[in-house]
Design a protein around this motif. Structure first.
Motif, PDB file in Angstrom:
ATOM      1  N   HIS A 197       0.864  -1.176   0.000  1.00  0.00           N
ATOM      2  CA  HIS A 197       0.000   0.000   0.000  1.00  0.00           C
ATOM      3  C   HIS A 197       0.902   1.229   0.000  1.00  0.00           C
ATOM      4  O   HIS A 197       2.124   1.102   0.188  1.00  0.00           O
ATOM      5  CB  HIS A 197      -0.960   0.024   1.190  1.00  0.00           C
TER       6      HIS A 197
ATOM      7  N   HIS B  99       1.887   4.527   1.822  1.00  0.00           N
ATOM      8  CA  HIS B  99       1.967   5.419   2.976  1.00  0.00           C
ATOM      9  C   HIS B  99       3.435   5.808   3.078  1.00  0.00           C
ATOM     10  O   HIS B  99       4.315   5.017   2.705  1.00  0.00           O
ATOM     11  CB  HIS B  99       1.515   4.720   4.271  1.00  0.00           C
TER      12      HIS B  99
ATOM     13  N   HIS C 282       6.470   3.599   4.038  1.00  0.00           N
ATOM     14  CA  HIS C 282       6.754   2.394   3.240  1.00  0.00           C
ATOM     15  C   HIS C 282       7.496   2.741   1.952  1.00  0.00           C
ATOM     16  O   HIS C 282       7.723   1.870   1.122  1.00  0.00           O
ATOM     17  CB  HIS C 282       5.443   1.656   2.928  1.00  0.00           C
TER      18      HIS C 282
ATOM     19  N   HIS D  11      -7.285  -0.101   5.392  1.00  0.00           N
ATOM     20  CA  HIS D  11      -6.211   0.775   5.894  1.00  0.00           C
ATOM     21  C   HIS D  11      -5.985   1.890   4.870  1.00  0.00           C
ATOM     22  O   HIS D  11      -5.920   3.069   5.226  1.00  0.00           O
ATOM     23  CB  HIS D  11      -4.962  -0.059   6.127  1.00  0.00           C
TER      24      HIS D  11
ATOM     25  N   ASP E  85       0.155  -3.387   6.803  1.00  0.00           N
ATOM     26  CA  ASP E  85      -0.344  -2.596   7.929  1.00  0.00           C
ATOM     27  C   ASP E  85      -1.646  -3.145   8.517  1.00  0.00           C
ATOM     28  O   ASP E  85      -2.330  -2.440   9.261  1.00  0.00           O
ATOM     29  CB  ASP E  85      -0.466  -1.125   7.541  1.00  0.00           C
TER      30      ASP E  85
END
Ligand code: ZN
Length: 298
Positions: free
Chosen positions: A60, A62, A65, A147, A166
């Motif tokens: 994902h 964010h 990351h 998330h 996450d």
């Protein structure tokens, strides 16, 4: 750096088992290609291990990351389609979070500074079910949103090693505090994830690697329960008389009292709005003229 080898999969543990702001770095070495899953802060201490990576797959998008992407400027970077745009520019990142000005200023500074974010306009979008053949091992993306809209589990087949990102099974509980988050989706994801054909689960933060099903299910139960606990706390704060979201904004339902950071109010607000929407849809709360009260129980 502390590491764990699981055949072709290596997990490099960030500081304190990848406790935020750090994370755990996963590298998969097939006979044909080498893939990195995410690039947390600790990626910057793994330059030798990451060198020559043929691709980076983000579970994902964010900021915590993306910290090592700058080390791999030539490697193709894949992100789940609903998140991919966020990686393409700082402005798109802003929409991804959906914070007010003060929280965004703080987040942007930290993203560009500590997390070394560099936008990747050429980011490749992947969809649910996409696979990558690395030679002897295959990676399969399984869309598990909530998330973020795109959050995906990266399953290494045929080994059944699942990088669950996450969905971090932390004591804090599920995080769905950004504009790109969705509590309803997260609840569905948490109901589905135990059915993954996995025997090892790797989280980005805190827990690291879980190698037995009983432990995984216990942590998952506790993690899911945090949502119900937040529901209860909100319902009891509403009471029978009713409250507006603004009146509830002085209360904390996620972060502990005394924990201060510029994003806390926005994350609490975004999370609270989602709880109220679902509680109303479920008939557990009633909204009238912008005031919410607890539904009468028979
Ligand atoms: Zn995240």
């Amino acid at each position: 750096m502390d590491r764990l080898e699981l055949g072709p999969v290596t997990v490099y543990f960030g500081v304190q088992r990848g406790k935020f702001p750090d994370g755990n770095q996963v590298v998969v070495r097939g006979t044909e290609a080498k893939a990195a899953f995410d690039t947390p802060l600790c990626a910057n201490r793994l330059q030798r291990e990451l060198a020559g990576a043929d691709l980076v797959i983000l579970g994902h998008v964010h900021e915590d990351h993306t910290c090592g992407l700058h080390l791999l400027p030539a490697a193709p970077v894949y992100a789940p389609a609903p998140d991919a745009e966020a990686l393409r520019s700082v402005e798109a990142m802003r929409d991804h979070y959906g914070y007010g000005e003060a929280a965004w200023d703080f987040t942007r500074e930290r993203m560009l500074g500590l997390f070394r974010f560099q936008a990747r306009p050429e980011t490749l979008a992947y969809r649910d079910g996409q696979t990558w053949e690395l030679g002897g091992v295959r990676v399969r993306a399984i869309h598990m949103p909530g998330h973020t809209r795109g959050h995906s589990v990266l399953l290494v087949e045929p080994l059944g090693i699942a990088f669950i990102g996450d969905i971090d099974l932390s004591g804090f509980g599920p995080y769905y505090g950004d504009a790109c988050s969705d509590l309803a989706e997260f609840k569905r994801t948490l109901a589905r994830i135990e059915h993954l054909p996995a025997r090892v689960w790797i989280t980005s933060h805190h827990k690291g690697v879980i190698q037995d099903r009983e432990t995984f299910l216990g942590l998952l139960r506790a993690f899911r329960a945090r949502i119900a606990q937040r529901d209860e706390a909100i319902l009891s704060a509403l009471g029978g008389g009713g409250r507006t979201p603004a009146e509830l904004s002085t209360r904390r339902f996620l972060y502990r009292e005394g924990y201060e950071a510029p994003f806390v109010a926005d994350v609490e607000r975004i999370s609270l709005e989602q709880h109220l929407r679902l509680l109303t849809a479920e008939g557990r709360a009633v909204e009238r003229d912008g005031r919410y009260r607890r539904a009468e129980t028979a």
